[in-house]
Enzyme design. Structure first.
Site, short mmCIF file in Angstrom:
data_model
loop_
_atom_site.label_atom_id
_atom_site.label_comp_id
_atom_site.label_asym_id
_atom_site.label_seq_id
_atom_site.Cartn_x
_atom_site.Cartn_y
_atom_site.Cartn_z
N TYR A 1 49.04 57.11 63.64
CA TYR A 1 50.24 56.28 63.75
C TYR A 1 49.78 54.86 64.05
CZ TYR A 1 54.71 54.56 65.64
OH TYR A 1 55.86 53.85 65.88
N ASP B 1 42.20 50.61 64.38
CA ASP B 1 43.39 50.45 65.22
C ASP B 1 42.99 50.88 66.63
OD1 ASP B 1 45.68 50.85 66.71
OD2 ASP B 1 46.80 51.85 65.12
N LYS C 1 48.97 47.31 73.96
CA LYS C 1 48.94 48.00 75.26
C LYS C 1 48.23 47.20 76.36
CE LYS C 1 50.18 51.80 72.81
NZ LYS C 1 51.48 52.37 72.75
#
Ligand code: HOZ
Length: 424
Positions: free
Chosen positions: A144, A239, A267
């Protein structure tokens, strides 16, 4: 456990917010029941609106690596807020932020701040397309990379949790440029490259997957990917929204000794505020506006409060490498403790772990890709989730998510968690 206030708030929320939540995974839809409404948090613990305390193993899906209300970050936010919450103009702090990111991930020549991991991945793919003049990308099943159109093909996280096969609203011509391969399957990647010679702009991968539970790359897999991309002129995008500055100071790139061409972050680099970034090789990054024509922009990008929080978080991690060793040790103890108890109980399971990311899957077989994750006994996971919640342990409400351990979690918390598993 009394959850009356959470239930009342959820009923109220559903009148005004789709599904009562602002991000689907929070809705507890696959595990059943109603989400908790969180009032505050401190260190390792979350407190809900009914005053119940939980050991937090989500940690906002990664960023609260030092635990909640980490003093230096709180202080940085407070002092930045006093100077204004947004200028829409450059600040000195953005320069320092870029410098610290480059010190921690030295193969990055230039870095651009954005507001989320989705934005970072979406922008990195646009840049790779602009740089190569090609359209197709390769992603892995169950990975994802945020909710931009190109990524919602065989996606993990909430898309997997809700069992969505194809996402309405994503145009077919966009989806068809996203080629997918099973995680850890290098032959499938080779076949795609052979089938579409000189058409693939980028290969994007979570170097440790965290959106189908936690799934580790098999030895040599990332190195093979690296050399395939180099040989075929494909931009390799790591990623590192979850792994960046969590698995090591330089993230997965450092841990696996592999340099990607572009890296995306999120994050942690906002210390809990909405921040993302993408960066990499100068030659590619120079194609971004205003140096080049690949357009990418954001009024709130490099927001001063977010930069202050993120800079403080990153400098803490840069200056205290022992944090990573501590996190690894504590998560190892946790994973071993849970494994021993489940084994004694005769419950077939797999625990995948690297550093402070881990997950528990129920079933006999190894979990190495999306297919094997989907074949697990996810009904068992749902029961496990609710049992642990009732014992005061807050796990991700889906088997298709990773757990994140914070530095505030003590040995006593780990022990309490293992004892909670013993009652399952
Ligand atoms: N797996 C997601 C983070 N990458 C969960 C959080 C969310 O979508 O809200």
């Amino acid at each position: 456990m009394n959850r009356n206030n959470s239930e009342r708030l959820f009923a109220e929320a559903q009148k005004h917010i789709p599904g009562g939540v602002n991000s689907p995974v929070r809705a507890f839809k696959s595990v059943g029941g109603n989400p908790l409404f969180i009032k505050h948090a401190k260190g390792a613990y979350l407190y809900d609106e009914d005053g119940n305390r939980y050991i937090d193993y989500i940690n906002s899906w990664g960023p609260m690596i030092m635990g909640h209300t980490y003093g230096p970050v709180v202080e940085a936010i407070r002092s930045a807020a006093e100077k204004s919450s947004s200028f829409g103009a450059p600040t000195e702090l953005e320069v320092h932020m870029a410098e610290v990111i480059k010190e921690m991930a030295p193969n990055i020549d230039l870095v651009r701040m954005v507001n989320s991991g989705t934005e970072a991945c979406m922008s990195a793919v646009r840049l790779a397309r602009g740089y190569t003049g090609r359209n197709r990308i390769i992603k892995f099943e169950g990975c994802y990379h945020g909710h931009a159109d190109a990524f919602l093909v065989s996606a993990g996280s909430g898309v997997a949790t809700l069992g969505i096969q194809s996402v309405p609203g994503v145009p077919g011509h966009v989806a068809q440029d996203t080629l997918t391969a099973p995680y850890n399957n290098i032959e499938a990647v080779k076949s795609l490259i052979e089938k579409y010679p000189n058409e693939i702009a980028a290969l994007i991968i979570e170097p440790v997957a965290g959106n189908m539970g936690c799934i580790l790359p098999e030895p040599g897999f990332l190195a093979q990917i690296r050399s395939l991309c180099t040989r075929n002129g494909i931009v390799l995008i790591f990623d590192e929204v979850m792994t960046g500055f969590r698995l090591a100071r330089g993230g997965a790139q450092e841990l696996f000794a592999i340099n990607a061409d572009l890296v995306t972050y999120g994050k942690i680099i906002g210390g809990g505020l909405p921040v993302g970034a993408f960066g990499g090789k100068r030659e590619i990054m120079e194609k971004i506006a205003p140096l080049g024509n690949v357009y990418q922009a954001g009024t709130l990008s490099g927001n001063p409060i977010a930069m202050a929080a993120g800079y403080q978080m990153l400098t803490t991690l840069k200056n205290h490498p022992e944090i990573f060793a501590d996190l690894d040790k504590r998560t190892h103890t946790l994973a071993d403790g849970i494994h021993d108890v489940l084994e004694q109980k005769g419950i077939p399971h797999t625990i995948n772990r690297l550093g402070s990311m881990m997950s528990v899957h129920f079933g006999k077989d190894k979990v190495t890709d999306f297919d094997s994750a989907k074949k697990c006994d996810n009904q068992m996971f749902n029961k496990f989730f609710h049992h642990m919640l009732n014992e005061g342990v807050y796990l991700p409400p889906s088997a298709f998510e990773s757990w994140f351990i914070s530095h505030s979690i003590s040995e006593a918390d780990v022990h309490a968690t293992v004892e909670a598993v013993r009652k399952f």
